[in-house]
Each structure stands twice: as structure tokens, then as C-alpha cells.
Enzyme design. Structure first.
Site, PDB file in Angstrom:
ATOM      1  N   LYS A 163       0.813  -1.217   0.000  1.00  0.00           N
ATOM      2  CA  LYS A 163       0.000   0.000   0.000  1.00  0.00           C
ATOM      3  C   LYS A 163       0.847   1.268   0.000  1.00  0.00           C
ATOM      4  CE  LYS A 163      -4.502  -1.424   1.621  1.00  0.00           C
ATOM      5  NZ  LYS A 163      -5.549  -1.244   2.630  1.00  0.00           N
ATOM      6  N   LYS A 218     -15.814  -3.353  -6.580  1.00  0.00           N
ATOM      7  CA  LYS A 218     -16.809  -2.288  -6.650  1.00  0.00           C
ATOM      8  C   LYS A 218     -16.314  -1.145  -7.516  1.00  0.00           C
ATOM      9  CE  LYS A 218     -15.214   0.437  -2.801  1.00  0.00           C
ATOM     10  NZ  LYS A 218     -15.506   1.664  -2.131  1.00  0.00           N
ATOM     11  N   LYS A 255     -10.143  -9.407 -10.063  1.00  0.00           N
ATOM     12  CA  LYS A 255     -11.055  -9.644  -8.950  1.00  0.00           C
ATOM     13  C   LYS A 255     -12.368  -8.890  -9.129  1.00  0.00           C
ATOM     14  CE  LYS A 255     -10.001 -10.051  -4.228  1.00  0.00           C
ATOM     15  NZ  LYS A 255      -9.180  -9.824  -3.035  1.00  0.00           N
TER      16      LYS A 255
END
Ligand code: TRP
Length: 339
Positions: A115, A204, A201
Site C-alpha cells: 500500500k 466495486k 477480482k
């Protein structure tokens, strides 16, 4: 036995979230609360501020997530359902554990490395100490079992390391303060992929709504998305090996197996030699059967902000009570005087 797990509040929940985490929580609740075990499930809203975020969105997502969890079967009377922000003991214990966690341990966390990327200097301190908060989340309640995805295994190992070092450094021999939690990683927590691209994947943030099945989709939408899902022209193979190199077919078979509670091998035994013209309607019906009632509850519940806030307030009250003794003992073990 005490089960504790958290999930970051995101909006627009979809099939991947349901099969990845939520369903497993519901199963553990139903299985273990009947045997007297306590389940605590919380929204990791404090973790959400470790990355750039929009405050209005975070508040909305927190309520949406409660609505989704309850619609999918988390029962606030059986489980303790709450958000971290209403239980200050999480933050307090994190600070207390910051004295025990080592820089070197946190530096090795792969999620931190991923990240933060190349911009470590610009990453938030919260992103770096994120795993210490996660350790506090579970140690605070003396969790014995923590259901998580594979990607959280390393954070759970860190929680164990912190617990062990704290017990060693500050507790009398034979009287450890913290329980070492075991991760529970469901074997079938299949990675649910996009319906448009079997190598990405389900997400959203995919611009195409056809790529995912949302928890708000009605029966028609679900059927349409499954029928339009990308596939190849071959019929279904007899064995799982036959799915190699066919990511879309593999994904649809995986979804069927997860929804039906069987294995991909069993699904193929049933559909061997059949084309997608036959398989897709069967899959669509299976999805509609399970998801439609949840979707109906979700659409209704997410409109009722007051009811959602009441659920969280009630959960927080119980969580604070459960957390208090361990927090008090931690202050005391560290020699912190609190009158
Ligand atoms: N970090 C977890 C995730 O992103 C969420 C989480 C926060 C969690 N605290 C936790 C999971 C404690 C299990 C236990 O999925």
C-alpha cells in the site's frame, strides 16, 4: 471460545464481499453462538482512515455495511456488532501495544509494503501502525479465533507476536495477560473474479456494472448479468484440471460451488459436457434464490439510518463492557497509574 473479526466499511457490496467474508461470519455465528461462544464482529472504521478518504463517504459506508451484514444474516442479538470508533478501548490498547511492537516487525508487513509502494515517506503513520491496531482489536477481547482472508494471515501472526512479547515482558510467569489468537482461513474463500474478465477480482471500482453482482441487484439484474458473463465456447470439462487456462469458466464454476456449498469437482460432475447455455441459467437461479431475499432486506434496511445507528450503539455498549477488564489490566501491567 471467542470469535472476533473486523471488516473495513465499503459501499456497494457485491458477491465477492459476501462469499469472501460475510457468509463465513454468519456461519460461525450460527454454529458457535449456539454452543455458547461469543462472536464479536466490527466495522474497522478506524482502519479506514489510514488511506486518503472522504469523511462523508466513510460515514455512509459504515451504515451501509451494517445494513449488509444484518441482511446477510448477522444477528445483533446473537453477535456483538459494532464499529471501532464507538469503543475507544481499541485506540487506547493500540497505543499501549505500540511500546511492544517493533519497527522491524511492521516493516516486514506485505500489506504495508504494497500500500505504501515507493512513496513510504508520504504514507500515513496510521498505515504503518495499522497492524498494531488490528492486534489491539483482537487482543482486547481475548479472542481465541479470528476468521480472516489469506491476505490477513501475516497481521494475525503479528498480533500473536505482540501478545507473546507483552506476556513475556510484563506478566508473571504462568499468568499471561493476552490470549494468542488463531486465524481461521476458510478453505473455500474462493477469489471471486469479475464476470467480464476472469483474471481480475470482482470489484466495486470496476467501471462496468456488468462485471459484478451487487447485493442490491434484483432477480432480473442477476439473471441478466450471469447470462451476459464472458465465457469461452467450450463445454464444461469433466475435471478441475480441465478448467486450466479457462479463467472465466473457472470463475463461474467456483461461484456455483461456493453458492451450492459443494466443490468445483462436484459441480463439474453434474455439468460435464454441458455448454454455458445450460450452465448459466442454473447458476443464475442459484444466485437469485440465495441473494434475492438478502437484497430485499438490504434495500429496505439501508434506508433506515436510525435503526442502523441503534444497532451500532447497542453493540458498542456490550463491546465496551467486554473490553474494560483487559484494558485495565494492560494499564496496570505497564505501571500506568490511573487512580
Ligand atoms: N485488516 C482487516 C482487513 O482489511 C480488517 C480488520 C481490522 C480485521 N481489524 C481486524 C480483521 C481484526 C480481523 C481482526 O480485512
Amino acid at each position: 471460545m471467542r470469535i472476533v473479526s473486523g471488516i473495513q466499511p465499503t459501499g456497494n457490496l457485491h458477491l465477492g464481499n459476501y462469499l469472501g467474508a460475510i457468509r463465513n461470519w454468519v456461519r460461525m455465528q450460527d454454529e458457535w453462538s449456539a454452543k455458547g461462544a461469543q462472536c464479536l464482529y466490527f466495522l474497522a472504521d478506524l482502519h479506514a482512515i489510514s488511506m486518503p478518504h472522504d469523511p462523508v463517504e466513510l460515514a455512509a459506508n459504515t451504515r451501509e455495511m451494517v445494513a449488509a451484514l444484518v441482511s446477510c444474516g448477522i444477528d445483533p442479538d446473537k453477535s456483538i456488532l459494532f464499529n471501532q470508533a464507538q469503543v475507544p478501548a481499541h485506540v487506547e490498547l493500540q497505543w499501549l501495544l505500540n511500546g511492544t511492537a517493533r519497527m522491524g516487525w511492521l516493516n516486514r508487513m506485505t500489506q504495508w509494503k504494497d500500500k505504501a509502494g515507493k512513496n513510504r515517506e508520504g504514507a500515513s503513520v496510521a498505515l504503518f501502525t495499522y497492524p498494531v491496531l488490528q492486534a489491539a482489536d483482537v487482543l482486547l477481547y481475548q479472542a481465541t479465533h479470528v476468521p480472516v482472508g489469506e491476505d490477513q494471515k501475516q497481521h494475525l501472526e503479528l498480533a500473536r507476536d505482540i501478545a507473546q512479547k507483552f506476556n513475556n515482558d510484563f506478566c508473571a510467569e504462568g499468568a499471561p495477560l493476552f490470549t494468542l489468537p488463531d486465524p481461521i482461513i476458510p478453505p473455500e474463500a474462493a477469489r471471486i473474479m469479475s464476470l467480464r474478465d476472469g483474471s481480475a477480482k470482482m470489484s466495486k471500482s470496476d467501471p462496468s456494472d456488468m462485471s459484478r453482482i451487487n447485493l442490491t441487484d434484483d432477480a432480473d439484474a442477476i439473471m441478466q448479468k450471469v447470462k451476459k458473463a464472458r465465457t469461452d465456447p467450450e463445454p464444461l470439462p469433466a475435471t478441475v484440471e480441465g478448467l486450466a487456462g479457462r479463467p472465466e469458466a473457472n470463475n463461474l464454476v467456483g461461484i456455483y460451488a461456493a453458492m451450492a456449498g459443494t466443490s468445483p469437482a462436484d459441480v463439474l460432475a453434474q455439468f460435464e459436457g454441458k455448454g454455458f447455455g445450460q450452465f448459466k441459467p442454473a447458476l443464475g437461479e442459484l444466485l437469485v434464490e440465495t441473494l434475492s431475499p438478502m437484497a430485499a432486506r438490504y434495500r429496505e434496511l439501508r434506508q433506515d439510518g436510525e435503526a442502523l445507528d441503534a444497532i451500532l450503539a447497542k453493540g458498542a455498549l456490550k463491546a465496551r463492557d467486554l473490553a474494560a477488564p483487559t484494558l485495565a489490566r494492560t494499564y496496570q501491567a505497564l505501571g500506568l497509574v490511573r487512580g
